[in-house]
Design a protein around this motif. Structure first.
Motif, PDB file in Angstrom:
ATOM      1  N   SER A 309       0.848  -1.199   0.000  1.00 14.76           N
ATOM      2  CA  SER A 309       0.000   0.000   0.000  1.00 14.76           C
ATOM      3  C   SER A 309       0.879   1.242   0.000  1.00 14.76           C
ATOM      4  N   CYS A 310       0.495   2.220  -0.817  1.00 10.37           N
ATOM      5  CA  CYS A 310       1.286   3.448  -0.935  1.00 10.37           C
ATOM      6  C   CYS A 310       0.569   4.599  -0.256  1.00 10.37           C
ATOM      7  N   ASN A 311       1.316   5.393   0.516  1.00  7.00           N
ATOM      8  CA  ASN A 311       0.777   6.575   1.180  1.00  7.00           C
ATOM      9  C   ASN A 311       1.803   7.694   1.029  1.00  7.00           C
ATOM     10  N   ALA A 312       1.452   8.704   0.218  1.00  9.97           N
ATOM     11  CA  ALA A 312       2.401   9.779  -0.071  1.00  9.97           C
ATOM     12  C   ALA A 312       2.785  10.570   1.177  1.00  9.97           C
ATOM     13  N   ALA A 313       1.956  10.486   2.242  1.00  8.03           N
ATOM     14  CA  ALA A 313       2.239  11.244   3.467  1.00  8.03           C
ATOM     15  C   ALA A 313       3.193  10.508   4.397  1.00  8.03           C
ATOM     16  N   ASP A 314       3.492   9.219   4.101  1.00  6.33           N
ATOM     17  CA  ASP A 314       4.384   8.430   4.956  1.00  6.33           C
ATOM     18  C   ASP A 314       5.817   8.446   4.431  1.00  6.33           C
ATOM     19  N   SER A 315       6.749   8.071   5.281  1.00  5.42           N
ATOM     20  CA  SER A 315       8.130   7.887   4.877  1.00  5.42           C
ATOM     21  C   SER A 315       8.654   6.606   5.540  1.00  5.42           C
ATOM     22  N   PRO A 316       8.981   5.566   4.791  1.00  8.57           N
ATOM     23  CA  PRO A 316       8.864   5.464   3.340  1.00  8.57           C
ATOM     24  C   PRO A 316       7.394   5.397   2.899  1.00  8.57           C
ATOM     25  N   ILE A 317       7.177   5.610   1.603  1.00  2.00           N
ATOM     26  CA  ILE A 317       5.802   5.699   1.120  1.00  2.00           C
ATOM     27  C   ILE A 317       5.121   4.344   1.022  1.00  2.00           C
ATOM     28  N   CYS A 318       5.906   3.253   0.948  1.00  2.00           N
ATOM     29  CA  CYS A 318       5.341   1.915   0.776  1.00  2.00           C
ATOM     30  C   CYS A 318       5.364   1.124   2.073  1.00  2.00           C
ATOM     31  N   SER A 319       4.311   0.357   2.287  1.00  2.00           N
ATOM     32  CA  SER A 319       4.265  -0.572   3.426  1.00  2.00           C
ATOM     33  C   SER A 319       3.416  -1.770   3.023  1.00  2.00           C
ATOM     34  N   CYS A 320       3.662  -2.896   3.686  1.00  2.00           N
ATOM     35  CA  CYS A 320       2.859  -4.090   3.426  1.00  2.00           C
ATOM     36  C   CYS A 320       1.538  -3.987   4.171  1.00  2.00           C
ATOM     37  N   LEU A 321       0.500  -4.558   3.575  1.00  2.99           N
ATOM     38  CA  LEU A 321      -0.778  -4.640   4.271  1.00  2.99           C
ATOM     39  C   LEU A 321      -0.609  -5.476   5.539  1.00  2.99           C
ATOM     40  N   LYS A 322      -1.473  -5.248   6.522  1.00  2.20           N
ATOM     41  CA  LYS A 322      -1.412  -6.035   7.749  1.00  2.20           C
ATOM     42  C   LYS A 322      -1.606  -7.505   7.401  1.00  2.20           C
ATOM     43  N   GLY A 323      -0.795  -8.363   8.008  1.00  2.00           N
ATOM     44  CA  GLY A 323      -0.851  -9.793   7.709  1.00  2.00           C
ATOM     45  C   GLY A 323       0.073 -10.190   6.574  1.00  2.00           C
ATOM     46  N   PHE A 324       0.814  -9.215   6.017  1.00  2.00           N
ATOM     47  CA  PHE A 324       1.740  -9.488   4.911  1.00  2.00           C
ATOM     48  C   PHE A 324       3.126  -8.974   5.288  1.00  2.00           C
ATOM     49  N   PRO A 326       7.301  -8.173   3.465  1.00  2.00           N
ATOM     50  CA  PRO A 326       7.996  -8.004   2.187  1.00  2.00           C
ATOM     51  C   PRO A 326       8.536  -9.317   1.637  1.00  2.00           C
ATOM     52  N   LYS A 327       8.405  -9.492   0.330  1.00  2.00           N
ATOM     53  CA  LYS A 327       8.961 -10.682  -0.319  1.00  2.00           C
ATOM     54  C   LYS A 327      10.477 -10.651  -0.237  1.00  2.00           C
ATOM     55  N   SER A 328      11.042  -9.459  -0.440  1.00  2.00           N
ATOM     56  CA  SER A 328      12.495  -9.307  -0.381  1.00  2.00           C
ATOM     57  C   SER A 328      12.819  -8.156   0.561  1.00  2.00           C
ATOM     58  N   THR A 329      13.221  -8.505   1.777  1.00  2.00           N
ATOM     59  CA  THR A 329      13.550  -7.480   2.772  1.00  2.00           C
ATOM     60  C   THR A 329      14.693  -6.608   2.297  1.00  2.00           C
ATOM     61  N   GLY A 340       6.876  -6.350  -3.989  1.00  2.00           N
ATOM     62  CA  GLY A 340       5.649  -6.461  -3.208  1.00  2.00           C
ATOM     63  C   GLY A 340       5.778  -7.278  -1.939  1.00  2.00           C
ATOM     64  N   CYS A 341       4.651  -7.795  -1.474  1.00  2.00           N
ATOM     65  CA  CYS A 341       4.581  -8.485  -0.184  1.00  2.00           C
ATOM     66  C   CYS A 341       3.907  -9.848  -0.344  1.00  2.00           C
ATOM     67  N   GLU A 342       4.043 -10.687   0.686  1.00  2.00           N
ATOM     68  CA  GLU A 342       3.406 -12.005   0.674  1.00  2.00           C
ATOM     69  C   GLU A 342       2.746 -12.262   2.017  1.00  2.00           C
ATOM     70  N   ARG A 343       1.741 -13.134   1.995  1.00  2.00           N
ATOM     71  CA  ARG A 343       0.943 -13.407   3.191  1.00  2.00           C
ATOM     72  C   ARG A 343       1.766 -14.145   4.234  1.00  2.00           C
ATOM     73  N   ARG A 344       1.610 -13.713   5.506  1.00  2.00           N
ATOM     74  CA  ARG A 344       2.343 -14.362   6.604  1.00  2.00           C
ATOM     75  C   ARG A 344       1.685 -15.675   7.015  1.00  2.00           C
ATOM     76  N   THR A 345       0.355 -15.656   7.129  1.00  2.00           N
ATOM     77  CA  THR A 345      -0.380 -16.812   7.627  1.00  2.00           C
ATOM     78  C   THR A 345      -1.413 -17.225   6.591  1.00  2.00           C
TER      79      THR A 345
END
Length: 861
Positions: A309-324, A326-329, A340-345
């Motif tokens: 999910s992208c939020n221009a007001a955040d830094s960094p602008i990208c974050s994974c959805l809750k429950g997900f 990063p595929k590549s930290t 992107g991201c992948e599901r944890r559970t």
């Protein structure tokens, strides 16, 4: 594409018989026989050109900035900045000034170089040698078959980088037809660039900008009012945008028009991949950017990859959805989020329990104000709960969202192009394993956040209690015991009442609004505040006579001021009012769903026993009749203000009839129901008599005829039949009243034929129509525009509904987009003898060609 560069003056190689023969002495100049065509015998050579009949656009040869290459294009004719909107030979420019534009032997429009080689052609097969090409005043170059005048090609179906009013963008998958905007290679080179834009006609149409074959930006789904992925797009865009979709044909087309009447307006796909809306600034004689996309990194398609999910007001602008996660930290730490991201559970419905224990079911997490992902599947649903159940019962469904105007959207593949908005968007519900829904409760960060929230709540509650204590003491000295009783009831009673209650979610304890339940059950919940009687009594100083704004058959209207300082108008329905419970419910349910700059805004309602009240935005200049028919105040309404009111009411009716989600027939349009704000902007009010039509419904009958005699159409007053054309009749009466400054004082079957309609009809047939104009309107330069309004008014009040124009045509007539008007036929409710002396069919007058009407200045006496 704005170009400040070299271009040549143009001369027209035509005979003197084609000189302009008539003019509009108004804000818009119209030519009936302008030099606007190219035929087999009439062609243009560089640097000659042709001009549209209304002098709005010119077609000819030009050179971009810092180039000697020559192109054939269309540009604005009557603004100082040279601005090209369409180019023919984009891929093959001329290298000298020997070019010619003509109709060839096959009937196609072609561009020839100095060696008579065809470098561009319309290239259609169903043409004739007698074909002609005509430049319209909308900027559309149209190739017509000279034998039957059939259009065989038009530039609007082959756009360059510019989207103009009445142009169409879209795709038809079945036929492969596409209308795309394509960017220039750079700001001074018309060659086709790498960006393109158009509509994608999936289940729910969207606008896409592509970078080559890759998506660059996406508007989000169209909900019949706006694109929900454009946060700064509001319902005012209904003034122009319209999207026609046919899922069976796989087609969708977007258009916009000049209903809101900016002088010049265009959308351009520039060479950097931005879609920019330009508007012309008269004062500065320059274009200014009114809107553009993409504007931030988050607007770029798929910036944060799948499940990011992208939020221009955040830094960094990208974050994974809750429950997900990063595929590549490593890549994410470097700012490369495309993986992107992948599901944890894993979801419960996608796995079998190995130990035989029954696992807890999956649930949904709500994400507020989101741009929904791409690749939505659509299904019918009446409400969000039904949409949730559909998704929950389908294991492949991983997210859903519900919009009243779309229905249920669901996703079964990777969630891509998600964005968090600060305003706008919709609620998105993502499917998570039960353990993920509760995750974070033992997280030290979450615990810290919880402690901070508790402290803030405690401190806030203490401050509020102290504030209320001192407020009560002050109010006791200012307002007396009544207010103390009200505040005690609000803050300390055990009834747990809310000061405002959303009608669709009201508690059963609020018996005052039980009477609305039958209406509400038929539709969806209505986000309309409910006011208490005591609150309104305080706002209006116990409905003091000094605050009374007016009185009518329904009761009285009072001015009030809420605690926050907002001024309101309270319409208090009399117990003996003819506007009863049904009308009250109708207005509450109906107007709460409507939003338009020319409709009055309903802020809330109040019921208490037999009391029924509606709360509106306050309109500083009251109703139109209070100014128009007052000898002292009517001087405040010069012609510019009156025409502004005529146009505004027309736009409001057009919205009700065509552009709103509900098709509305007002049924009681009159001067007293047109309210004016402090800038004299008109707003249609009083929807108690209005009726909702189905999508294909054109007419309805009623045994209960309601409304105001003098404004009712003949078929409604006498037969109970009402339709859009009933409102058109009322609009025509109102228009003639505004122009003349006189009331239409006739009544149904009144014996005196000389009411306002009869008087206007008599003057029209005697060719003395200027005598109808209000003597205080002394603007000589506006007389042609005033006469045009009278002509339109007479068309609106014709006796038979089939003869009256639609509101869409009326708006075009008033703006001179339709330049030649048909002759009006006899109005309703007048004696037929009035027209016995002459044949009205001979009076086919247009404001742009006033054949037999001489302009006479009307002076005040």
């Amino acid at each position: 594409m704005g170009i400040s560069g070299k271009y040549y003056s143009t001369g027209c190689s035509v005979s003197s018989g084609l000189l302009p023969i008539c003019f509009c002495f108004s804000f818009i100049i119209c030519f009936s026989n302008s030099i606007d065509i190219i035929s087999h015998t009439q062609y243009i050579k560089d640097p000659e050109s042709i001009v549209s009949a209304g002098s709005q656009f010119r077609l000819g040869f030009f050179s971009p900035t810092n180039s000697t290459d020559r192109y054939v294009g269309i540009w604005y004719n009557n603004i100082p900045e040279f601005t090209v909107v369409w180019v023919a030979n984009r891929q093959e420019p001329l290298n000298d000034s020997s070019g010619t534009v003509m109709i060839d032997s096959n009937g196609n429009l072609v561009v020839l170089n100095g060696r008579k080689k065809v470098i561009w052609s319309t290239n259609v097969s169903n043409t004739a040698k007698s074909s002609i090409a005509q430049l319209s005043n909308s900027g559309n170059l149209i190739l017509k078959n000279g034998n039957n005048n059939e259009t065989v090609w038009e530039s609007f179906l082959h756009p360059s980088d510019t989207f103009l009013p009445t142009m169409r963008l879209g795709t038809a998958l079945k036929t492969g037809e596409k209308q795309l905007l394509t960017s220039w290679e750079d700001d001074s080179l018309p060659l086709i660039g790498r960006y393109s834009a158009s509509i994608v006609p999936l289940d729910i149409p969207q606008i896409f900008i592509w970078n080559g074959s890759s998506p660059h930006w996406r508007s989000g789904p169209w909900n019949n009012r706006i694109f929900i992925g454009v946060p700064d797009m509001h319902s005012v865009y209904l003034d122009g945008f319209n999207l026609e979709a046919n899922p069976k044909e796989g087609s969708a087309y977007l258009t916009f028009s000049y209903v809101s009447k900016p002088d010049f307006m265009r959308f351009v796909l520039n060479s950097q991949g931005k879609l920019v809306e330009y508007r012309w600034n008269k004062r500065k004689n320059d274009w200014f950017v009114h809107w553009s996309v993409p504007n931030t990194e988050c607007d770029v398609y798929g910036k944060c990859g799948p499940f990011g999910s992208c939020n221009a007001a955040d830094s960094p602008i990208c974050s994974c959805l809750k429950g997900f996660t990063p595929k590549s930290t490593e890549e994410w730490s470097m700012g490369n989020w495309s993986s992107g991201c992948e599901r944890r559970t894993q979801l419960q419905c996608q796995r079998n329990s190995s130990n035989g224990e029954k696992e807890k079911a999956d649930g949904f997490l709500a994400l507020k104000m989101m741009k929904v992902p791409d690749f939505a599947d659509w299904s019918a649903a009446d409400h969000e709960k039904q949409c949730k159940e559909q998704c929950l019962n389908n294991c492949s469904c991983i997210a859903y969202a519900f919009d009243d105007n779309i229905g249920c959207m669901s996703w079964s593949r990777n969630l891509i192009d998600l964005q968090k908005f600060s305003n706008g968007g919709v609620d998105l519900y993502i499917r998570l394993a039960h353990s993920e829904l509760g995750a974070g409760r033992n997280d030290p960060k979450a615990i810290t956040t919880t402690v901070v929230l508790v402290v803030v709540v405690v401190i806030g509650t203490t401050i509020m209690a102290v504030f209320i204590y001192f407020l009560l003491r002050w109010m006791a000295t200012q307002r007396g015991n009544l207010l103390i009783m009200i505040l005690k009831d609000i803050f300390w009673s055990g009834k747990k009442k809310k000061k405002r209650v959303l009608l669709g979610e009201a508690s059963k304890e609020l018996s005052d609004i039980d009477m609305l339940e039958d209406r509400i059950k038929q539709g969806k919940s209505i986000d309309l505040p409910f006011f208490y009687l005591e609150e309104l009594a305080i706002a209006t100083n116990n409905f003091d006579a000094a605050n009374k704004l007016g009185v009518g058959g329904f009761g009285s209207v009072y001015k009030g001021k809420l605690w926050g300082g907002q001024e309101i108008a309270v319409k208090k329905l009399s117990k003996s009012s003819g506007q009863g419970l049904e009308e009250f419910k109708n207005e509450v349910v109906l107007i709460s769903k409507l939003q338009h700059r020319n409709l009055v805004r309903l802020l809330g309602c109040c019921t208490h026993g037999e009391e029924k009240m509606l709360i509106y935005e306050y309109m500083a200049n009251k109703s139109l009749d209070a100014l128009l028919f007052d000898p002292a105040k009517r001087t405040l309404l010069d012609w510019k203000k009156r025409f502004h009111i005529i146009e505004g009411v027309g736009r409001g009716l057009l919205y009700l009839h065509r552009d709103s989600r509900l098709k509305i027939i007002h049924r009681d349009l009159k001067a007293s129901n047109i309210l004016l704000d402090k800038e004299m902007n008109p707003k249609i009010s009083d929807f108690g008599m209005a009726r909702i039509f189905g999508g294909s419904q054109d007419e309805e009958n009623t045994k209960r005829v309601v409304g105001t005699y003098g404004y009712m159409s003949p078929e409604y007053a006498m037969e109970g039949r009402f339709s859009e054309k009933s409102d058109v009749f009322s609009y025509g009466v109102l228009l003639l009243e505004i122009v003349s400054g006189r009331r239409n004082s006739s009544f149904y079957l009144h014996p005196d034929p000389s009411n306002l309609l009869g008087h206007a009809w008599k003057l029209w047939n005697e060719e003395k129509i200027w005598e109808l104009i209000d003597p205080i309107l002394g603007e000589r330069s506006s007389q042609v525009e005033i006469l045009r309004c009278i002509h339109v008014g007479l068309l609106c009040v014709q006796e038979f509904a089939k003869d009256r124009p639609t509101m869409s045509n009326i708006v075009s007539m008033l703006s001179c987009e339709i330049s030649t008007l048909p002759a009006p036929k006899q109005p309703g409710f007048i004696e037929r003898q009035i027209s016995s002396d002459g044949d009205s069919s001979q009076n086919n007058r247009s404001v742009c060609s006033l054949n037999s009407i001489s302009i006479t200045m009307t002076e005040g006496r």
